[in-house]
Motif scaffolding. Structure first.
Motif, mmCIF file in Angstrom:
data_model
loop_
_atom_site.group_PDB
_atom_site.id
_atom_site.type_symbol
_atom_site.label_atom_id
_atom_site.label_comp_id
_atom_site.label_asym_id
_atom_site.label_seq_id
_atom_site.Cartn_x
_atom_site.Cartn_y
_atom_site.Cartn_z
ATOM 1 N N GLY A 94 11.471 3.972 5.466
ATOM 2 C CA GLY A 94 11.176 5.170 5.005
ATOM 3 C C GLY A 94 9.999 5.654 4.594
ATOM 4 N N LEU A 95 8.992 4.992 5.742
ATOM 5 C CA LEU A 95 7.586 5.187 5.108
ATOM 6 C C LEU A 95 6.620 5.706 6.241
ATOM 7 N N GLU A 96 7.393 6.234 7.253
ATOM 8 C CA GLU A 96 6.840 6.986 8.461
ATOM 9 C C GLU A 96 5.529 7.773 8.319
ATOM 10 N N ASP A 97 5.528 8.496 7.199
ATOM 11 C CA ASP A 97 4.556 9.437 6.643
ATOM 12 C C ASP A 97 3.241 9.090 6.109
ATOM 13 N N ILE A 98 3.123 7.737 5.878
ATOM 14 C CA ILE A 98 1.868 7.236 5.080
ATOM 15 C C ILE A 98 0.828 6.873 6.159
ATOM 16 N N PRO A 99 -0.261 6.722 5.809
ATOM 17 C CA PRO A 99 -1.421 6.645 6.824
ATOM 18 C C PRO A 99 -1.361 5.312 7.374
ATOM 19 N N LEU A 100 -1.759 5.079 8.783
ATOM 20 C CA LEU A 100 -1.713 3.794 9.518
ATOM 21 C C LEU A 100 -3.126 3.747 10.260
ATOM 22 N N ASN A 101 -3.939 2.724 9.852
ATOM 23 C CA ASN A 101 -5.099 2.661 10.497
ATOM 24 C C ASN A 101 -5.396 0.962 10.980
ATOM 25 N N GLY A 102 -6.471 0.802 12.032
ATOM 26 C CA GLY A 102 -6.631 -0.782 12.250
ATOM 27 C C GLY A 102 -7.513 -1.008 13.416
ATOM 28 N N SER A 103 -7.418 -2.166 13.967
ATOM 29 C CA SER A 103 -8.510 -2.600 14.932
ATOM 30 C C SER A 103 -7.736 -3.471 15.876
ATOM 31 N N THR A 104 -8.577 -3.165 17.371
ATOM 32 C CA THR A 104 -7.997 -4.298 18.279
ATOM 33 C C THR A 104 -9.358 -5.149 18.650
ATOM 34 N N GLU A 105 -8.928 -6.027 19.394
ATOM 35 C CA GLU A 105 -10.118 -6.873 20.023
ATOM 36 C C GLU A 105 -10.274 -6.487 21.513
ATOM 37 N N GLU A 106 -11.660 -5.867 21.804
ATOM 38 C CA GLU A 106 -11.760 -5.304 23.146
ATOM 39 C C GLU A 106 -13.039 -6.237 23.649
ATOM 40 N N ASN A 107 -13.586 -6.959 22.894
ATOM 41 C CA ASN A 107 -14.872 -7.718 23.531
ATOM 42 C C ASN A 107 -14.207 -9.227 24.216
ATOM 43 N N MET A 108 -13.464 -9.642 23.822
ATOM 44 C CA MET A 108 -12.977 -11.109 24.054
ATOM 45 C C MET A 108 -11.761 -11.038 24.858
ATOM 46 N N THR A 109 -11.373 -11.790 25.913
ATOM 47 C CA THR A 109 -9.951 -12.005 26.449
ATOM 48 C C THR A 109 -9.137 -13.128 25.398
ATOM 49 N N THR A 110 -8.075 -12.805 25.255
ATOM 50 C CA THR A 110 -7.158 -13.681 24.077
ATOM 51 C C THR A 110 -6.023 -14.240 25.023
ATOM 52 N N SER A 111 -5.692 -15.428 24.799
ATOM 53 C CA SER A 111 -4.468 -15.851 25.264
ATOM 54 C C SER A 111 -3.486 -16.514 24.405
ATOM 55 N N MET A 112 -3.569 -16.022 23.031
ATOM 56 C CA MET A 112 -2.750 -16.110 21.888
ATOM 57 C C MET A 112 -2.678 -15.011 21.132
ATOM 58 N N SER A 113 -1.397 -14.530 20.825
ATOM 59 C CA SER A 113 -1.295 -13.412 19.860
ATOM 60 C C SER A 113 -1.856 -13.501 18.429
ATOM 61 N N SER A 114 -2.100 -12.592 18.001
ATOM 62 C CA SER A 114 -2.798 -12.709 16.484
ATOM 63 C C SER A 114 -2.685 -11.330 15.944
ATOM 64 N N LEU A 115 -2.464 -11.420 14.653
ATOM 65 C CA LEU A 115 -2.235 -10.048 13.877
ATOM 66 C C LEU A 115 -2.306 -10.469 12.573
ATOM 67 N N GLY A 116 -3.037 -9.334 11.716
ATOM 68 C CA GLY A 116 -2.874 -9.242 10.016
ATOM 69 C C GLY A 116 -2.714 -7.859 9.784
ATOM 70 N N ILE A 117 -1.863 -7.802 8.698
ATOM 71 C CA ILE A 117 -1.533 -6.466 8.143
ATOM 72 C C ILE A 117 -1.799 -6.320 6.586
ATOM 73 N N THR A 118 -2.483 -5.383 6.423
ATOM 74 C CA THR A 118 -2.685 -5.043 4.570
ATOM 75 C C THR A 118 -2.018 -4.003 4.311
ATOM 76 N N VAL A 119 -1.476 -4.045 3.070
ATOM 77 C CA VAL A 119 -0.651 -2.651 2.635
ATOM 78 C C VAL A 119 -1.030 -2.496 1.174
ATOM 79 N N THR A 120 -1.354 -1.421 1.037
ATOM 80 C CA THR A 120 -1.629 -0.833 -0.280
ATOM 81 C C THR A 120 -0.749 -0.128 -1.041
ATOM 82 N N GLY A 121 -0.199 -0.447 -2.232
ATOM 83 C CA GLY A 121 0.829 0.095 -3.077
ATOM 84 C C GLY A 121 0.212 0.892 -4.145
ATOM 85 N N GLN A 122 1.124 1.819 -4.610
ATOM 86 C CA GLN A 122 0.643 2.344 -6.083
ATOM 87 C C GLN A 122 1.790 2.456 -7.040
ATOM 88 N N PHE A 123 1.326 2.154 -8.457
ATOM 89 C CA PHE A 123 2.535 1.957 -9.339
ATOM 90 C C PHE A 123 2.744 3.430 -9.786
#
Length: 246
Positions: A94-123
Motif C-alpha cells: 500500500g505504498l505505491e505513491d511514495i518516492p523511489l530513487n536509486g542507482s545502477t552499475e553501468e561502468n562494469m560488467t557484473t556476473s553476480m546479482s547485487s542489491l541494497g535498499i534503504t527505506v526512511t520512515g516517519q513516526f
C-alpha cells in the motif's frame, strides 16, 4: 539532531515533533546471473529485499516515506527487473505513491546479482520504545524460510495486511521481524531490552535457530491480560514462549 540505534534501525530525532527511522537490507548472489548461488527472477530478489526494511519500520510504527535502491548491476535487463519487483512490493504494502530513487552499475560488467535498499520512515507521534512485561507471551507469525524455500512459498508468506492489523491491536506489546539470526536470538533480544528472560516451549531448538531469510517470521509479544482476545482475532498465531523475570 539526536541520533540513536534501536535494533537494526537508526532513529533520527530532528525535533520533538519529527522523528525518522532508517532501515536497510542487502542481497547478493540471488538472481539470474552466471555466478548467482540461488537462481530466481531478479524481481523476486528485489521484492524480498525491500520486504525486510518495510517490515522493520511497520513493526515499530514508522510510516515509510521514501525508498532508495542501490543496484550493483546494469539497468538493462537486471536493473529494470529489480525495479519492477520493488514497485510490485510497494503496491502490495500500500505504498505505491511514495518516492523511489536509486542507482545502477553501468561502468562494469557484473556476473553476480547485487542489491541494497534503504527505506526512511516517519513516526506520527515520535518514537516510543516497546514495553514488554513479565508473563507476557511470545507468538510466531509465519515459518522460517530461506533461499529456494522462500521462492517456493512466496504466496504464503506473512502479509503486510496481517502486520498492519497486529500493529493496531491493543494487546500487542511488540513486533519484531526475524531474519538470518533466527527466532531464538530475536526473542532473547526482546527479553533483554526489557530486563527479562524468555522461556521457549516450542518449536524445537533447530527451528528456533533457523534463518528466517527476508522476514518470513515475525515475533509478537502479547499482553498476558489480553492474550485470549488477540488469539481469538488471530488464530493463526503460534505461541512459542513466555517472558519471565530474570
Amino acid at each position: 539532531m539526536k541520533t540513536n540505534q534501536f535494533r537494526d534501525l537508526t532513529i533520527l530525532e530532528l525535533s520533538p515533533e519529527v522523528n525518522l527511522a532508517i532501515a536497510c537490507d542487502s542481497s547478493a548472489s540471488i538472481g539470474e546471473k552466471e555466478h548467482d548461488t540461488v537462481k530466481v527472477d531478479p524481481g523476486v530478489t528485489a521484492a524480498c529485499c525491500l520486504r525486510v526494511p518495510l517490515f522493520e519500520l511497520i513493526c515499530v510504527g514508522a510510516k515509510p516515506i521514501s525508498i532508495v535502491d542501490v543496484i550493483g548491476n546494469e539497468l538493462e535487463p537486471t536493473g529494470k527487473k529489480m525495479i519492477a519487483g520493488i514497485k510490485r512490493e510497494m503496491k502490495k504494502a500500500g505504498l505505491e505513491d511514495i518516492p523511489l530513487n536509486g542507482s545502477t552499475e553501468e561502468n562494469m560488467t557484473t556476473s553476480m546479482s547485487s542489491l541494497g535498499i534503504t527505506v526512511t520512515g516517519q513516526f506520527t507521534e515520535g518514537f516510543i520504545k516497546p514495553e514488554i512485561r513479565a508473563d507476557d507471551y511470545l507468538f510466531q507469525l509465519g515459518e522460517p524460510l530461506v533461499g529456494p524455500e522462500v521462492v517456493a512459498n512466496l504466496d504464503s508468506l506473512c502479509s503486510y495486511s496481517e502486520l498492519y492489523q497486529l500493529k493496531s491491536e491493543t494487546g500487542v506489546a511488540d513486533l519484531l521481524p526475524v531474519g538470518s539470526k533466527g527466532m531464538k536470538y530475536e526473542g532473547q533480544l526482546m527479553a533483554s531490552e526489557n530486563e527479562l528472560s524468555i522461556v521457549f516451549h516450542r518449536p524445537d531448538e533447530r527451528q528456533l535457530q533457523q534463518s528466517a531469510g527476508p522476514s518470513t517470521v515475525v515475533l509478537i509479544a502479547v499482553s498476558a491480560k489480553l492474550k485470549s482476545e488477540v488469539v481469538k482475532k488471530h488464530p493463526h498465531l503460534i505461541e512459542i514462549g513466555q517472558f519471565k523475570h530474570v
